[in-house]
Motif scaffolding. Structure first.
Motif: not given
Length: 244
Positions: A3-10, A36-39, A116-121
């Motif tokens: 899954r991919v979303e645009h959040v926090m500017g990236f 987090v972005d909102a706060r 087993r996961f990869c989280l790319n921010a």
């Protein structure tokens, strides 16, 4: 699951290799990042950070207090090079908020049973389980890699000038930090990897040794003279990138 979303500017992408992993924890991950972005965004006039900076909030929430305490810890550790309260500028804890919030998001996935996961921010990666191969972008050529890392249960973060220009300031001078072209840090958590990378970049050339001396951190840097500097334990390998 991917899954991919645009959040926090990236862009934020997640790949989970555990079979039949439920959708709800991934929903929770992205909901948390939006919260987090909102706060905590200094770019939103109604955020807690902005209201605290204007004096409209006297006591920070526990989450923001945790972030500000980390900011102060790194300000002291760098002799003021890393500073989120520069004179004449608004309070901007983004350098800590990103890694801190993404790590907490990864913790949500782990608590839900992901192994087993990869989280790319925005190019900073948490590799859970593994091994995963993570590419480090060349600081001057977007289509090239400096190196590829083979990592398991680690976070990889890079601070550089190639995406946002001279956006990292040396708090000691108030001027852009230009001693490095890029600084990559591998650490047990994204909170540490991302903040150490930014703090080291703010320090300039001296930041390479400073970051490498921190416990459980390995570094790979390209300085302004285009020299490659790395710590002895940096997990660089050759080969194709399967997660970046």
């Amino acid at each position: 699951m991917r899954r991919v979303e645009h959040v926090m500017g990236f862009p934020v992408s997640v790949r989970i290799d555990d079979e039949d992993f439920p959708r709800a924890p991934v929903d929770d991950l992205f909901a948390w990042l939006r919260e987090v972005d909102a706060r905590f965004s200094p770019f939103r006039p109604d955020s807690e950070v902005s209201r605290l900076d204007r004096g409209e909030v006297r006591t920070a929430s526990p989450g923001l207090r945790e972030v500000l305490d980390l900011c102060e810890e790194y300000r002291i550790a760098t002799g003021g090079a890393f500073d989120v309260r520069l004179p004449g500028r608004r309070l901007d804890p983004c350098a800590v908020v990103k890694g801190w919030s993404v790590q907490k998001g990864a913790d949500l996935l782990s608590a839900a049973g992901a192994t087993r996961f990869c989280l790319n921010a925005g190019g900073d990666v948490i590799a859970s389980g593994g091994p995963w191969r993570v590419g480090v972008r060349h600081p001057e050529h977007a289509d090239r890699l400096c190196t590829v890392l083979d990592v398991t249960d680690r976070a990889v973060a890079t601070s550089a000038r190639y995406e946002r220009g001279d956006h990292i300031l040396d708090g000691r001078t108030g001027r852009p930090a230009t001693g490095l072209l890029s600084m990559t840090v591998v650490a047990p958590t994204m909170t540490e990897a991302d903040t150490v990378a930014t703090a080291a970049f703010a320090l300039g050339a001296e930041g390479v040794a400073w970051a490498a001396a921190r416990e459980n951190c390995e570094v790979f840097a390209v300085d302004a003279g285009r020299r490659v500097l790395r710590s002895a334990g940096f997990p660089g390998v050759a080969g194709p990138v399967v997660a970046a």
